[in-house]
Design a protein around this motif. Sequence first.
Motif, PDB file in Angstrom:
ATOM      1  N   TRP A 154       0.855  -1.193   0.000  1.00  0.00           N
ATOM      2  CA  TRP A 154       0.000   0.000   0.000  1.00  0.00           C
ATOM      3  C   TRP A 154       0.878   1.226   0.000  1.00  0.00           C
ATOM      4  O   TRP A 154       1.741   1.380   0.863  1.00  0.00           O
ATOM      5  N   GLN A 155       0.677   2.104  -0.991  1.00  0.00           N
ATOM      6  CA  GLN A 155       1.431   3.361  -1.030  1.00  0.00           C
ATOM      7  C   GLN A 155       0.498   4.519  -0.704  1.00  0.00           C
ATOM      8  O   GLN A 155      -0.534   4.708  -1.340  1.00  0.00           O
ATOM      9  N   CYS A 156       0.889   5.302   0.292  1.00  0.00           N
ATOM     10  CA  CYS A 156       0.126   6.485   0.697  1.00  0.00           C
ATOM     11  C   CYS A 156       0.901   7.727   0.269  1.00  0.00           C
ATOM     12  O   CYS A 156       2.062   7.894   0.641  1.00  0.00           O
ATOM     13  N   HIS A 157       0.241   8.595  -0.499  1.00  0.00           N
ATOM     14  CA  HIS A 157       0.921   9.750  -1.078  1.00  0.00           C
ATOM     15  C   HIS A 157       0.666  11.047  -0.322  1.00  0.00           C
ATOM     16  O   HIS A 157       1.163  12.096  -0.731  1.00  0.00           O
ATOM     17  N   VAL A 158      -0.115  11.014   0.757  1.00  0.00           N
ATOM     18  CA  VAL A 158      -0.479  12.248   1.452  1.00  0.00           C
ATOM     19  C   VAL A 158       0.413  12.468   2.664  1.00  0.00           C
ATOM     20  O   VAL A 158       1.204  11.602   3.045  1.00  0.00           O
ATOM     21  N   ASP A 159       0.263  13.638   3.272  1.00  0.00           N
ATOM     22  CA  ASP A 159       1.028  14.012   4.454  1.00  0.00           C
ATOM     23  C   ASP A 159       0.475  13.255   5.661  1.00  0.00           C
ATOM     24  O   ASP A 159      -0.621  13.520   6.133  1.00  0.00           O
ATOM     25  N   LEU A 160       1.246  12.306   6.174  1.00  0.00           N
ATOM     26  CA  LEU A 160       0.804  11.466   7.291  1.00  0.00           C
ATOM     27  C   LEU A 160       1.495  11.836   8.603  1.00  0.00           C
ATOM     28  O   LEU A 160       1.595  11.004   9.491  1.00  0.00           O
ATOM     29  N   GLU A 320       1.267  19.004   2.647  1.00  0.00           N
ATOM     30  CA  GLU A 320       1.712  18.528   1.342  1.00  0.00           C
ATOM     31  C   GLU A 320       2.475  17.229   1.492  1.00  0.00           C
ATOM     32  O   GLU A 320       3.500  17.180   2.185  1.00  0.00           O
ATOM     33  N   GLY A 321       1.934  16.150   0.878  1.00  0.00           N
ATOM     34  CA  GLY A 321       2.632  14.878   0.934  1.00  0.00           C
ATOM     35  C   GLY A 321       4.020  14.974   0.329  1.00  0.00           C
ATOM     36  O   GLY A 321       5.006  14.510   0.903  1.00  0.00           O
ATOM     37  N   PHE A 322       4.090  15.585  -0.845  1.00  0.00           N
ATOM     38  CA  PHE A 322       5.395  15.817  -1.467  1.00  0.00           C
ATOM     39  C   PHE A 322       5.378  17.139  -2.223  1.00  0.00           C
ATOM     40  O   PHE A 322       6.034  18.080  -1.849  1.00  0.00           O
TER      41      PHE A 322
END
Length: 413
Positions: A154-160, A320-322
């Motif tokens: 599972w890839q999560c792209h958001v700011d965690l 911002e995730g990235f």
Amino acid sequence: MSLLNSPVERSKLGLHTIEQYEPLIGSAAAERIGLKADRVRAMRIAHVSSTFYGGGVTELLTPLTLMMNAAGIETDWHLIQGTPGFFGCTKKLHNTLQGENLTWSEAERTIYEEVVFENATRLHLDECDAIIVHDPQPLPLISHFPHREAPWLWQCHVDLSSPFAPVWSYLRTFIEKYDAAVFSLPEYAQDLGIDQHFVSPAIDPFSPKNGELSDKEIGKFLANYKIPTDLPLVVQISRFDRWKDPLGVIDAFRKARKQADCRLVLIGNNASDDPESQVIFESLQSSIDEGIIVLAVDDPVLVNALQRKATVVLQKSIREGFGLTVTEAMWKGAVVIGGDVGGIRHQIKNECNGFLVKTPGEAAERIVQVLKNPKLREQLGSRAKESVRENFLMSRLLEDWLDLMVEHGRLGK
């Protein structure tokens, strides 16, 4: 044999081969990546996401899946389908993952899980050697493949960095069924009972959004959208999302233009899995004056032209995730003023290759500084492009995923 396992057919995908990157990354790096691709060439990989249109996940998966196929790795990309109610629920999940305190009702849970179940019945993933699921929208899919043999990631792209605990606890019940989780940055690591990996996003430097443009081409595309160039352009390009702080951008611009003439251009798109974006776009219309242009368009060449023409590029995100738009602008030698958050901090080294800010007032000060100092623009822009070349090109992202496939793919088991 798959069509794309034919060397002849792979050669037709020349725009997506590692060989094309060799002038940018060097022959040693290109050879190293090619050898890694050889190790997993027999694999079949599937990515699953919620949209082919709009947003950073699409920007990543479009070139990544093409590069993997061009390397002879059979790579599929599946799209889950959903109702407006479903995407309303998943947008709420997105916001809670980024720290917002929102209730998550039993009715919303039912909609979310039922739509994912319906998608699971249409997906045939049994023959894959690795399945990569992106973000919260398709997360529960894994529950409907109890006899799976291939690893799921599972890839999560958001700011965690600070997810809302009650909703995170709910999502964690699905996440821990996966073999591994992949996050953009080490600071997004969570207390999970599975492996965690950290893979920063990257850009395709040869795409229409990032490829070279002549001054004539830039002028043509800006004219097509009636964007004047009589004043220096201050530009922000991102989906219409309150986490991107468009009102803060407008505030910063209005402060800055009191000291230096300029024009603001806000460009965004309305991703199909983001029901809030149209509402935010419409709300911005009340903020428009003769010095502000707000457009909802999906034209990668216009984005390219604006980032190349802009005197200042903003990405004043509050979460911002990235931030791929930061990378894109830096690749074009633009001076980027970004929010001091998340992945932007890993791209911009303050006062070295751009600026980091926390408030509209700070952003305004930096806008004025850049507008008034052409030499500074040149120095920061040159360093910005080099930092992208070294760290954030798609060749590096491909290599990261090849390493993960060796470790977690069926051939690596």
